[in-house]
Scaffold this active site. Structure first.
Site, PDB file in Angstrom:
ATOM      1  N   TRP A 360       0.830  -1.209   0.000  1.00 41.24           N
ATOM      2  CA  TRP A 360       0.000   0.000   0.000  1.00 41.24           C
ATOM      3  C   TRP A 360       0.865   1.259   0.000  1.00 41.24           C
ATOM      4  O   TRP A 360       0.388   2.351  -0.301  1.00 41.24           O
ATOM      5  CB  TRP A 360      -0.955   0.005   1.208  1.00 41.24           C
ATOM      6  CG  TRP A 360      -0.294   0.225   2.540  1.00 41.24           C
ATOM      7  CD1 TRP A 360       0.602  -0.581   3.159  1.00 41.24           C
ATOM      8  CD2 TRP A 360      -0.511   1.330   3.430  1.00 41.24           C
ATOM      9  NE1 TRP A 360       0.974  -0.049   4.382  1.00 41.24           N
ATOM     10  CE2 TRP A 360       0.304   1.120   4.571  1.00 41.24           C
ATOM     11  CE3 TRP A 360      -1.311   2.478   3.380  1.00 41.24           C
ATOM     12  CZ2 TRP A 360       0.347   2.009   5.643  1.00 41.24           C
ATOM     13  CZ3 TRP A 360      -1.260   3.356   4.456  1.00 41.24           C
ATOM     14  CH2 TRP A 360      -0.445   3.122   5.563  1.00 41.24           C
ATOM     15  N   GLU A 491       0.920  -1.250  13.540  1.00 40.14           N
ATOM     16  CA  GLU A 491       0.994  -2.705  13.682  1.00 40.14           C
ATOM     17  C   GLU A 491       1.350  -3.148  15.103  1.00 40.14           C
ATOM     18  O   GLU A 491       1.475  -4.339  15.356  1.00 40.14           O
ATOM     19  CB  GLU A 491       1.998  -3.260  12.669  1.00 40.14           C
ATOM     20  CG  GLU A 491       1.520  -3.108  11.238  1.00 40.14           C
ATOM     21  CD  GLU A 491       2.586  -3.403  10.193  1.00 40.14           C
ATOM     22  OE1 GLU A 491       2.214  -3.622   9.029  1.00 40.14           O
ATOM     23  OE2 GLU A 491       3.787  -3.393  10.544  1.00 40.14           O
ATOM     24  N   LYS A 603       3.538   2.412  16.429  1.00 47.33           N
ATOM     25  CA  LYS A 603       4.630   2.210  15.479  1.00 47.33           C
ATOM     26  C   LYS A 603       4.716   3.347  14.472  1.00 47.33           C
ATOM     27  O   LYS A 603       5.805   3.800  14.123  1.00 47.33           O
ATOM     28  CB  LYS A 603       4.430   0.874  14.756  1.00 47.33           C
ATOM     29  CG  LYS A 603       5.547   0.507  13.792  1.00 47.33           C
ATOM     30  CD  LYS A 603       5.233  -0.808  13.099  1.00 47.33           C
ATOM     31  CE  LYS A 603       6.364  -1.204  12.152  1.00 47.33           C
ATOM     32  NZ  LYS A 603       6.027  -2.399  11.352  1.00 47.33           N
ATOM     33  N   GLN A 604       3.553   3.783  13.997  1.00 49.30           N
ATOM     34  CA  GLN A 604       3.529   4.828  12.975  1.00 49.30           C
ATOM     35  C   GLN A 604       2.179   5.529  13.026  1.00 49.30           C
ATOM     36  O   GLN A 604       1.267   5.085  13.715  1.00 49.30           O
ATOM     37  CB  GLN A 604       3.743   4.239  11.589  1.00 49.30           C
ATOM     38  CG  GLN A 604       2.581   3.389  11.098  1.00 49.30           C
ATOM     39  CD  GLN A 604       2.876   2.668   9.802  1.00 49.30           C
ATOM     40  OE1 GLN A 604       3.491   1.622   9.813  1.00 49.30           O
ATOM     41  NE2 GLN A 604       2.435   3.225   8.692  1.00 49.30           N
TER      42      GLN A 604
END
Length: 765
Positions: A360, A491, A603-604
């Site tokens: 993606w 994640e 994580k992001q």
């Protein structure tokens, strides 16, 4: 402590001094590519130290059986491996009976490696003292031709310094290679034939299962003091997988012996598989007709043309300048946009980790770079790639129980089939679907191309909307549609309920698809009839979709005044990252997965990723509140994280924070923030680095078919400039302290807005 051995330079990546423990990192950082092939910066000569040998060919892969002890319905049948390709760069070297091997030399002095990004050249030089005491000076240049993309070139000079030398060069091509990440220690290449024709060598091999046929080829010439020698090989050897020649050269002290090698690959995806050797001969004929010097000139000219459009110049900050050019250079090495069958892999041609060719990342991060620095056709090719795989996306959804043309695009793919082998991502990280719909919107908004959606895009948008419609279920308790068991972009949370990002994407995708159905029906009635017949558009289904979009649930905290990343987020300990002991970082290498999943650490960008996509749906005050809540909990252990945060910090006027995030994203690999650069570079996040300047510091947006800018200059910079291709007019944006100016290459005046003030830019030529 981040690595700090890369010497700051505006146009080059430079390493000085030979350190064995950083060879693998440098092999990644100094990688070369030309869109069709690429390789890590492995030494041409034998190296017996710790190394990660890797060469790669665009689009060539192997469907490796996933190594798991269980199977579930809908689970991918294989994991698509990016294949380590046959070696064409190899040149073993023996000097006075001793093998040249930097791992066993008495001493290596004046070692320097330089990746000349301006011209697409990799240079290496050193002085080595062999075990016998003979001292030699070596200079090597390598490049992958930008215009003849099946060809690579090596020029390898050796000068003995303190005695005469008999040098034996043994150049070879070898298909007897393995992947470093092979699950079962198997080889993926089946040898077909090896041939020697005159002084040209060819090895043909075929991948098992996928049956890609590749001929790896070479031709060599010998020079002494730059004069070509008529030296025939003293030996020519071939095995099933390998061809090698032996050239013996005698030189006196301070004379220079040179081997010049042409090599590369021809592939059955571009040629008849029964004519690959003649295709390789044709490449060598073109190379010989041009000659080394002309090939070098062509290389420099091709890269000059690429940089003319894609460069970002920064005044007053060498490390920042080096960082962005490194990112742009690698992006241009990885994908040229010439071939709609290809896409942008997360490691490009620099490593094997992650496998697959397409994530993606392409739609979420890469499309804006290629759209603005290449042209509309290149960007459209990226969208066409997904349209061509729509049938496979529908198959992927069917395997999971979805019906009626619902499409789930794969998390990782080569041919459209899902081939990712971690269940929490394969089944649950479904936001990748939204990235594809958003890319169609983003492309249309930027280019003004109204033809893609009626011709192809509407089918994709409808398939994705059908997926979201079926993925939710009605909650009698909440009296809303909810989405259960998902993994958002973060994640570090798996299998959660009502991830805000996923729910918001579902609503947006359905609404956008319905809007485009109406637009096509009104403006392109023939296309609408064709599509409606093909995919069975009916009013009842559309009404049911609209009901889902209007009544989807978003978790929200009245106390915090923010949308929650997921239902249970406030059940977690919200200790900020700033209070984490540094010895605990990165947590993905120091903590158990169980501990990570139960933590609040992100994580992001997740909720903030939705705020990035759908910026116009939220106020700046809402962005600020959510940024202040989520960023302190974010560990940025995804390469895709710092760029989004840099853009949003710049939008909020927090320039010091935006600059810090920019440096992190632009120098992620150069400074090895995540301690993993030895595995390969983070190619797709590099496009996010470009966005952090253009959309962050430049504040570029497209609103109502018009370019808008809100330029902000970091304190560390005197100025910066970039170019974009906006609707076939090239606009250069030059930002200096207190002033933003524009230069326009085009035929018509261009209307732009700077901080809301209208300005008309006149063409300069």
């Amino acid at each position: 402590m981040n690595q700090d051995y890369i010497i700051p330079n505006e146009w080059s990546i430079i390493e000085e001094g030979f350190e064995k423990d950083r060879v693998k990192s440098s092999e990644s950082i100094f990688s070369l590519g030309n869109g069709a092939m690429g390789q890590r910066a492995n030494f041409e000569e034998l190296y017996t130290g710790d190394t990660f040998q890797g060469s790669y060919i665009a689009g060539v892969y192997y469907p490796d059986k996933t190594k798991v002890g269980w199977w579930k319905n809908g689970y991918p049948e294989y994991f698509a491996k990016v294949l380590n390709a046959p070696v064409w760069i190899g040149i073993n070297i023996e000097i006075n009976g001793e093998q040249l091997d930097l791992n066993t030399c008495k001493e290596v002095k004046n070692f320097k490696r330089e990746l000349n990004m301006k011209e697409g050249l990799l240079d290496r030089s050193f002085v080595a003292i062999l075990p016998s005491g003979l001292e030699i000076e070596v200079n090597v240049r390598r490049f992958l031709a930008a215009d003849l993309d099946e060809l690579g070139v090596i020029k390898y000079d050796i000068k003995p310094l303190n005695g005469d030398a008999k040098i034996i060069y043994t150049p070879y091509v070898d298909a007897g290679v393995k992947n470093e990440d092979a699950n079962w220690e198997e080889t993926f290449w089946e040898p077909i034939t090896s041939e020697i024709i005159g002084e040209q060598g060819f090895v043909q091999a075929r991948t098992f299962k996928t049956h890609f046929n590749v001929v790896t080829f070479m031709e060599n010439e010998i020079f002494i003091n730059n004069e070509k020698q008529s030296i025939a090989p003293s030996a020519q050897q071939k095995t099933e997988t390998k061809v090698q020649f032996t050239y013996e050269v005698e030189v006196k002290a301070n004379e220079v012996a040179t081997i010049q090698k042409f090599g590369g690959y021809v592939v059955s995806t571009n040629h008849n598989e029964n004519e690959l050797i003649s295709a390789a001969q044709n490449v060598l004929a073109q190379a010989n007709d041009l000659g080394y010097e002309q090939l070098l000139i062509n290389q420099k000219e091709a890269w000059a043309k690429t940089w003319e459009m894609s460069d970002i110049a920064i005044d007053g900050d060498t490390e920042a300048q080096q960082g962005i050019r490194f990112n742009i250079f690698q992006l241009n090495q990885t994908y040229s946009g010439k071939d709609a069958r290809l896409n942008i892999g997360p490691k490009g041609f620099t490593g094997e980790k992650y496998g697959g060719s397409t994530y993606w990342d392409t739609e979420a991060y890469c499309l804006p770079f290629y759209m603005a620095t290449k042209n509309q056709e290149v960007a459209r090719n990226l969208l066409t790639y997904r349209y061509n795989q729509l049938d496979k996306a529908i198959e992927n959804a069917e395997k999971l129980g979805f019906k009626g043309g619902a499409a789930l695009y794969p998390m990782v793919t080569m041919n459209g089939e899902e081939c990712h082998n971690e269940w929490e991502i394969t089944f649950e990280e479904i936001h990748r679907n939204a990235a594809i719909s958003f890319a169609i919107f983003n492309y249309t908004r930027f280019t003004g191309d109204q033809t893609y959606i009626p011709e192809a895009g509407l089918e994709v948008l409808l398939g994705i909307a059908r997926f979201w419609h079926q993925r939710v279920n009605w909650s009698a308790d909440k009296q809303k549609f909810v989405m259960l068991g998902v993994t958002g972009p973060n994640e570090y949370e798996n299998n959660v309920n009502n991830n805000f990002h996923s729910n918001y994407c579902a609503q947006w995708c359905i609404n956008y698809a319905l809007q485009q159905i109406d637009t096509v029906k009104t403006n392109y009635p023939q296309d609408y009839e064709r599509i409606a017949t093909k995919v069975n558009i009916n009013a009842d289904e559309l009404a049911a979709m609209k009901n889902v979009a209007d009544n989807i649930y978003f978790p929200y905290s009245e106390e915090k005044g923010v949308y929650l990343q997921q239902d249970g987020f406030l059940d977690k300990d919200l200790t900020p990252v700033s209070e984490l002991d540094k010895v605990e970082r990165p947590i993905n290498q120091k903590w158990s997965w169980d501990r990570i999943l139960r933590s609040a650490y992100i994580k992001q960008a997740d909720t903030l990723q939705a705020f990035y996509y759908f910026e116009e749906d939220f106020t700046k005050e809402e962005l600020e509140k959510h940024f202040d809540f989520y960023e302190p909990l974010t560990v940025h252990e995804s390469s895709l994280s710092p760029c989004v945060h840099s853009i949003q910090a710049a939008t909020l006027g927090r320039m010091e924070q935006a600059y810090t995030f920019y440096l992190r994203t632009s120098r992620l690999d150069l400074d090895d923030y995540n301690k993993e650069v030895h595995e390969g570079l983070h190619i797709t996040s590099m496009a996010g680095t470009w966005m952090s300047i253009v959309e962050g510091f430049g504040g570029m947006r497209v609103k109502n078919d018009t370019l808008h800018f809100e330029p902000r200059l970091p304190e560390q910079w005197k100025g910066f400039s970039f170019k974009i291709n906006f609707r076939n007019q090239i606009l250069k944006v030059i930002v200096n302290k207190g002033e933003t100016t524009f230069e326009l290459e085009g035929t018509e005046p261009l209307e732009v807005y700077v901080f809301g003030e209208k300005s008309v830019v006149q063409p300069s030529i």
